[in-house]
Write an enzyme that holds these catalytic residues in place. Structure first.
Site, PDB file in Angstrom:
ATOM      1  N   ARG A   1       4.051  11.008  -9.167  1.00  0.00           N
ATOM      2  CA  ARG A   1       2.904  11.676  -8.544  1.00  0.00           C
ATOM      3  C   ARG A   1       1.797  11.749  -9.592  1.00  0.00           C
ATOM      4  NH1 ARG A   1       4.930  10.602  -4.477  1.00  0.00           N
ATOM      5  NH2 ARG A   1       5.509  11.915  -2.709  1.00  0.00           N
TER       6      ARG A   1
ATOM      7  N   GLU B   1      -5.523  11.411  -5.262  1.00  0.00           N
ATOM      8  CA  GLU B   1      -5.366  10.272  -4.371  1.00  0.00           C
ATOM      9  C   GLU B   1      -6.085  10.494  -3.041  1.00  0.00           C
ATOM     10  OE1 GLU B   1      -1.321   8.922  -5.314  1.00  0.00           O
ATOM     11  OE2 GLU B   1      -1.291   8.228  -3.251  1.00  0.00           O
TER      12      GLU B   1
ATOM     13  N   HIS C   1      -0.410   3.060  -4.460  1.00  0.00           N
ATOM     14  CA  HIS C   1       0.775   3.816  -4.033  1.00  0.00           C
ATOM     15  C   HIS C   1       1.681   2.977  -3.113  1.00  0.00           C
ATOM     16  CE1 HIS C   1       2.335   8.199  -3.626  1.00  0.00           C
ATOM     17  NE2 HIS C   1       3.335   7.336  -3.576  1.00  0.00           N
TER      18      HIS C   1
HETATM   19  C1  GLV Z   1       6.543   8.173  -2.206  1.00  0.00           C
HETATM   20  O1  GLV Z   1       5.801   8.398  -3.101  1.00  0.00           O
HETATM   21  C2  GLV Z   1       7.416   9.121  -1.604  1.00  0.00           C
HETATM   22  O2  GLV Z   1       7.494  10.277  -2.054  1.00  0.00           O
HETATM   23  O3  GLV Z   1       8.059   8.751  -0.609  1.00  0.00           O
END
Ligand code: GLV
Length: 321
Positions: A238, A267, A285
């Site tokens: 994250r 983000e 991501h």
């Molecule tokens: C991706 O970042 C998730 O948490 O699934």
């Protein structure tokens, strides 16, 4: 009567069709971005919510959701949901664990290789028609054999990265809230370190922790200053675990050598200073973004929600964060 469900963004088609068959479904938007104010409006009469890591499920949403019984997050991370508040209101929360471990670990290796071998810069060089022939000093990078990988957060994904890293001849050290058992450490050939020691010792630091109050800005400018000037930082966990402005500064001033990022502090915004730097590889991501995994995640999220709405205990109930 079918339960009323809000789906914030599209799922892969097979899963979305199934959800539409089983529920009275409203798709909030087919755009990338759903304004929070729209989410708050649309949740009012819903019993179920299927959402994603980009949706913030906070007090405002929950205050507007008197009928809500279940939230199914189509992600393993649940930092986007006020879990405590949801629980205090008797709302079940589920996630999609395990299935995205391997693709996320694969993407981590892709970022390690892309940064250490300068893959994106070299690709750009070819496309610009600048390749004039083999040269002894063209795009010199860093080899992995014998180097040290420091894993921050050694849960399922961190451990899957450790297994891959062994094959590349990397020595593995890790930092985790709870130290692994001696057997697990031996299987992974991973040695425990305190965070500061890990940062000072590792050639590559790879972050796989979950985001919580303890890990928020775990990597500040001061922590980056502990790293080697030749070191690489990878973050597929994250964004908010790293102070992104401090990272941009460390990359710009050569305090660390490179970074590979799949996640961002705010983000989908990316710190503008990062965009002009050549020593950072930026991805949108996509840690779990293989067709197989995203389909599995979609189906798992639907099943979790349907089970919860049917009064059963869903397979992937989020217990403690
Ligand atoms: C991706 O970042 C998730 O948490 O699934």
């Amino acid at each position: 009567m079918k339960p009323k469900v809000l789906l914030t963004h599209p799922l892969l088609k097979e899963a979305m069709d199934y959800l539409a068959e089983q529920t009275e479904l409203e798709l909030a938007t087919s755009q990338d971005f759903l304004p929070h104010s729209e989410l708050v409006q649309k949740i009012v009469d819903k019993e179920g919510l299927l959402c994603f890591l980009s949706d913030t499920i906070d007090q405002e949403v929950l205050d507007h959701a008197p009928a809500l019984r279940a939230i199914s997050n189509c992600a393993v991370g649940i930092n986007n949901i006020d879990l405590k508040l949801a629980r205090s209101r008797g709302i079940i929360v589920t996630n999609t664990p395990n299935i995205l471990t391997e693709p996320t670990a694969d993407l981590t290796m892709a970022l390690i290789l892309a940064t250490t071998r300068r893959i994106v810069e070299a690709d750009e060089f070819c496309r610009q028609g600048r390749f004039q022939g083999w040269r002894i000093d063209l795009f010199l990078g860093q080899g992995l054999q014998g180097k040290t990988l420091g894993i921050i957060g050694c849960g399922q994904i961190g451990q899957a990265v450790a297994r891959r890293a062994q094959a590349f001849g990397l020595k593995i050290i890790y930092y985790n809230r709870h130290r692994l058992s001696p057997d697990r450490e031996a299987a992974l050939k991973a040695d425990y370190r305190q965070l500061d020691t890990l940062l000072a010792e590792a050639d590559i630091v790879s972050i796989h922790a979950s985001l919580n109050p303890d890990s928020d800005h775990l990597i500040t400018g001061d922590k980056l200053a502990l790293m080697k000037r030749s070191a690489v930082l990878i973050n597929v966990a994250r964004g908010a675990i790293v102070d992104e402005k401090a990272l941009a500064k460390a990359l710009k001033t050569g305090q660390i050598w490179a970074a590979g990022l799949d996640v961002y502090e705010h983000e989908p915004q990316i710190e503008p200073d990062l965009l002009s730097l050549k020593n950072v590889v930026l991805l949108p991501h996509i840690g779990s973004a293989t067709y197989e995994t995203r389909l599995q995640m979609s189906l798992m999220a639907v099943n979790n929600l349907l089970e919860a709405l049917a009064g059963k205990t869903p397979a992937n109930l989020v217990k403690d964060s």
